[in-house]
Design a protein around this motif. Structure first.
Motif, PDB file in Angstrom:
ATOM      1  N   GLN A   1     -14.979  18.594 -26.447  1.00  0.00           N
ATOM      2  CA  GLN A   1     -14.401  17.769 -25.571  1.00  0.00           C
ATOM      3  C   GLN A   1     -15.061  16.839 -24.450  1.00  0.00           C
ATOM      4  O   GLN A   1     -14.975  15.386 -24.667  1.00  0.00           O
ATOM      5  CB  GLN A   1     -13.111  18.398 -24.819  1.00  0.00           C
ATOM      6  CG  GLN A   1     -12.489  19.211 -25.673  1.00  0.00           C
ATOM      7  CD  GLN A   1     -11.242  20.404 -24.874  1.00  0.00           C
ATOM      8  OE1 GLN A   1     -11.682  20.819 -23.985  1.00  0.00           O
ATOM      9  NE2 GLN A   1     -10.258  20.433 -25.495  1.00  0.00           N
ATOM     10  N   ALA A   2     -15.934  17.448 -23.837  1.00  0.00           N
ATOM     11  CA  ALA A   2     -16.822  17.000 -23.020  1.00  0.00           C
ATOM     12  C   ALA A   2     -18.220  17.684 -22.825  1.00  0.00           C
ATOM     13  O   ALA A   2     -18.559  18.357 -22.059  1.00  0.00           O
ATOM     14  CB  ALA A   2     -16.223  17.007 -21.484  1.00  0.00           C
TER      15      ALA A   2
ATOM     16  N   LEU B   1     -16.619  28.265 -19.885  1.00  0.00           N
ATOM     17  CA  LEU B   1     -17.308  27.691 -20.933  1.00  0.00           C
ATOM     18  C   LEU B   1     -16.464  28.098 -22.162  1.00  0.00           C
ATOM     19  O   LEU B   1     -16.606  27.436 -23.229  1.00  0.00           O
ATOM     20  CB  LEU B   1     -18.822  28.391 -21.172  1.00  0.00           C
ATOM     21  CG  LEU B   1     -19.574  27.662 -20.049  1.00  0.00           C
ATOM     22  CD1 LEU B   1     -20.859  28.452 -19.947  1.00  0.00           C
ATOM     23  CD2 LEU B   1     -19.849  26.077 -20.263  1.00  0.00           C
ATOM     24  N   GLN B   2     -15.813  29.437 -22.370  1.00  0.00           N
ATOM     25  CA  GLN B   2     -15.166  29.641 -23.545  1.00  0.00           C
ATOM     26  C   GLN B   2     -13.747  29.080 -23.791  1.00  0.00           C
ATOM     27  O   GLN B   2     -13.317  28.724 -24.747  1.00  0.00           O
ATOM     28  CB  GLN B   2     -15.065  31.232 -23.729  1.00  0.00           C
ATOM     29  CG  GLN B   2     -16.382  31.932 -23.831  1.00  0.00           C
ATOM     30  CD  GLN B   2     -16.754  31.725 -25.313  1.00  0.00           C
ATOM     31  OE1 GLN B   2     -15.911  31.973 -26.525  1.00  0.00           O
ATOM     32  NE2 GLN B   2     -18.031  31.531 -25.478  1.00  0.00           N
ATOM     33  N   ARG B   3     -13.008  29.067 -22.702  1.00  0.00           N
ATOM     34  CA  ARG B   3     -11.743  28.445 -22.514  1.00  0.00           C
ATOM     35  C   ARG B   3     -11.436  27.092 -22.056  1.00  0.00           C
ATOM     36  O   ARG B   3     -10.658  26.595 -22.520  1.00  0.00           O
ATOM     37  CB  ARG B   3     -10.953  29.551 -21.940  1.00  0.00           C
ATOM     38  CG  ARG B   3     -10.768  30.923 -22.176  1.00  0.00           C
ATOM     39  CD  ARG B   3     -10.261  30.965 -23.721  1.00  0.00           C
ATOM     40  NE  ARG B   3     -10.407  32.401 -24.305  1.00  0.00           N
ATOM     41  CZ  ARG B   3     -10.265  32.392 -25.495  1.00  0.00           C
ATOM     42  NH1 ARG B   3      -9.918  31.715 -26.293  1.00  0.00           N
ATOM     43  NH2 ARG B   3     -10.424  33.864 -26.037  1.00  0.00           N
ATOM     44  N   ILE B   4     -12.150  26.629 -21.189  1.00  0.00           N
ATOM     45  CA  ILE B   4     -11.557  25.389 -20.606  1.00  0.00           C
ATOM     46  C   ILE B   4     -12.714  24.166 -21.038  1.00  0.00           C
ATOM     47  O   ILE B   4     -12.157  23.168 -21.314  1.00  0.00           O
ATOM     48  CB  ILE B   4     -11.563  25.379 -19.115  1.00  0.00           C
ATOM     49  CG1 ILE B   4     -10.723  26.662 -18.640  1.00  0.00           C
ATOM     50  CG2 ILE B   4     -11.362  24.104 -18.371  1.00  0.00           C
ATOM     51  CD1 ILE B   4     -10.751  27.011 -17.356  1.00  0.00           C
TER      52      ILE B   4
ATOM     53  N   LYS C   1      -7.476  20.354 -16.705  1.00  0.00           N
ATOM     54  CA  LYS C   1      -8.865  20.871 -16.503  1.00  0.00           C
ATOM     55  C   LYS C   1      -9.243  20.998 -15.115  1.00  0.00           C
ATOM     56  O   LYS C   1      -9.846  21.978 -14.752  1.00  0.00           O
ATOM     57  CB  LYS C   1      -9.778  19.745 -17.208  1.00  0.00           C
ATOM     58  CG  LYS C   1      -9.586  20.044 -18.904  1.00  0.00           C
ATOM     59  CD  LYS C   1     -10.985  19.666 -19.384  1.00  0.00           C
ATOM     60  CE  LYS C   1     -10.703  19.830 -21.015  1.00  0.00           C
ATOM     61  NZ  LYS C   1     -10.448  20.798 -21.378  1.00  0.00           N
ATOM     62  N   VAL C   2      -8.792  20.058 -14.272  1.00  0.00           N
ATOM     63  CA  VAL C   2      -9.095  20.216 -12.819  1.00  0.00           C
ATOM     64  C   VAL C   2      -8.580  21.266 -12.117  1.00  0.00           C
ATOM     65  O   VAL C   2      -8.965  22.130 -11.328  1.00  0.00           O
ATOM     66  CB  VAL C   2      -8.802  18.739 -12.220  1.00  0.00           C
ATOM     67  CG1 VAL C   2      -8.901  18.960 -10.573  1.00  0.00           C
ATOM     68  CG2 VAL C   2      -9.877  17.779 -12.706  1.00  0.00           C
ATOM     69  N   VAL C   3      -7.055  21.366 -12.405  1.00  0.00           N
ATOM     70  CA  VAL C   3      -6.489  22.490 -11.874  1.00  0.00           C
ATOM     71  C   VAL C   3      -6.884  23.810 -12.361  1.00  0.00           C
ATOM     72  O   VAL C   3      -7.208  24.823 -11.634  1.00  0.00           O
ATOM     73  CB  VAL C   3      -4.828  22.246 -12.257  1.00  0.00           C
ATOM     74  CG1 VAL C   3      -4.048  23.703 -11.891  1.00  0.00           C
ATOM     75  CG2 VAL C   3      -4.288  21.152 -11.461  1.00  0.00           C
ATOM     76  N   SER C   4      -7.232  23.898 -13.655  1.00  0.00           N
ATOM     77  CA  SER C   4      -7.695  25.292 -14.533  1.00  0.00           C
ATOM     78  C   SER C   4      -9.115  25.540 -13.646  1.00  0.00           C
ATOM     79  O   SER C   4      -9.295  26.568 -13.362  1.00  0.00           O
ATOM     80  CB  SER C   4      -7.642  25.179 -15.880  1.00  0.00           C
ATOM     81  OG  SER C   4      -8.501  24.304 -16.268  1.00  0.00           O
TER      82      SER C   4
ATOM     83  N   GLU D   1      -3.559  13.769 -18.297  1.00  0.00           N
ATOM     84  CA  GLU D   1      -2.781  14.985 -18.376  1.00  0.00           C
ATOM     85  C   GLU D   1      -3.941  15.951 -18.768  1.00  0.00           C
ATOM     86  O   GLU D   1      -3.926  17.216 -18.138  1.00  0.00           O
ATOM     87  CB  GLU D   1      -1.605  15.216 -19.669  1.00  0.00           C
ATOM     88  CG  GLU D   1      -0.218  14.449 -19.414  1.00  0.00           C
ATOM     89  CD  GLU D   1      -0.614  12.906 -19.949  1.00  0.00           C
ATOM     90  OE1 GLU D   1      -1.490  12.869 -20.387  1.00  0.00           O
ATOM     91  OE2 GLU D   1       0.476  12.318 -19.455  1.00  0.00           O
ATOM     92  N   ILE D   2      -4.740  15.706 -19.749  1.00  0.00           N
ATOM     93  CA  ILE D   2      -5.852  16.580 -19.766  1.00  0.00           C
ATOM     94  C   ILE D   2      -6.762  16.694 -18.622  1.00  0.00           C
ATOM     95  O   ILE D   2      -7.318  17.995 -18.423  1.00  0.00           O
ATOM     96  CB  ILE D   2      -6.555  16.326 -21.296  1.00  0.00           C
ATOM     97  CG1 ILE D   2      -5.859  16.329 -22.415  1.00  0.00           C
ATOM     98  CG2 ILE D   2      -8.207  16.879 -21.539  1.00  0.00           C
ATOM     99  CD1 ILE D   2      -6.355  15.784 -23.790  1.00  0.00           C
TER     100      ILE D   2
END
Length: 185
Positions: free
Chosen positions: A84-85, A76-79, A25-28, A20-21
């Protein structure tokens, strides 16, 4: 290329990341790095800042590069946060540095190849990932080298760039990724 790097990372990373994460991330990132730049291009074309998608002059490149820098800062700020990675975070920091270097060159009237910046940055990120995760991706690296050669050949054939502009593009794309490897490898 940023989206390709993210998909490649998620497909090769040995870390457990819930699907789901990954999907979120890919969609956003697809929305912010593909859809939004297309919409911004049409806005810039409508208001007369750019004439064609080719951005043939250095003057035409300035506003798209500024807007791309803003989009990268949002990513960089939101995604992609470093918690996380971290690999993806520094990949995008490298893309931002390359973008700003290209902007600086456009301001001083030098047209570096944005295509070569993107391909060489992705290639360097893939090389770093193969070292970091100790995985054999020689086929992917060979394919990326072929793609890089194809891009360079096409840019020369279309007379969109000179050899100097292509070499500068390779340097601007690969060097930030190479330097930032020290922070996550």
């Amino acid at each position: 290329m940023p989206l390709l790097g993210v998909v490649f990372y998620f497909s090769k990373s040995p870390r457990y990341i819930p699907i789901e994460i990954i999907q979120a991330k890919v969609v956003s990132l697809f929305i912010l790095t593909v859809i939004l730049p297309i919409l911004l291009y049409y806005l810039l074309k409508t208001i007369g800042v750019v004439k064609t998608i080719n951005l043939e002059t250095t003057k035409e490149r300035i506003y798209p590069l500024i807007l791309n820098g803003i989009v990268l800062l949002i990513v960089l700020q939101r995604i992609l946060t470093p918690t996380q990675a971290i690999e993806l975070y520094f990949f995008f920091v490298g893309i931002l540095i390359s973008n700003m270097a290209c902007l600086l060159l456009a301001i001083i009237k030098f047209k570096a190849s944005i295509h070569m910046i993107a391909v060489s940055g992705a290639l360097m990120f893939f090389i770093a990932l193969s070292i970091h995760f100790s995985i054999n991706i020689n086929g992917t690296l060979a394919l990326m080298c072929i793609i890089m050669g194809g891009v360079a050949t096409s840019r020369l054939h279309l007379k969109a760039h000179t050899y100097k502009e292509l070499i500068m593009g390779v340097f601007i794309g690969a060097f930030p990724q190479l330097i930032l490897v020290n922070y996550w490898l």
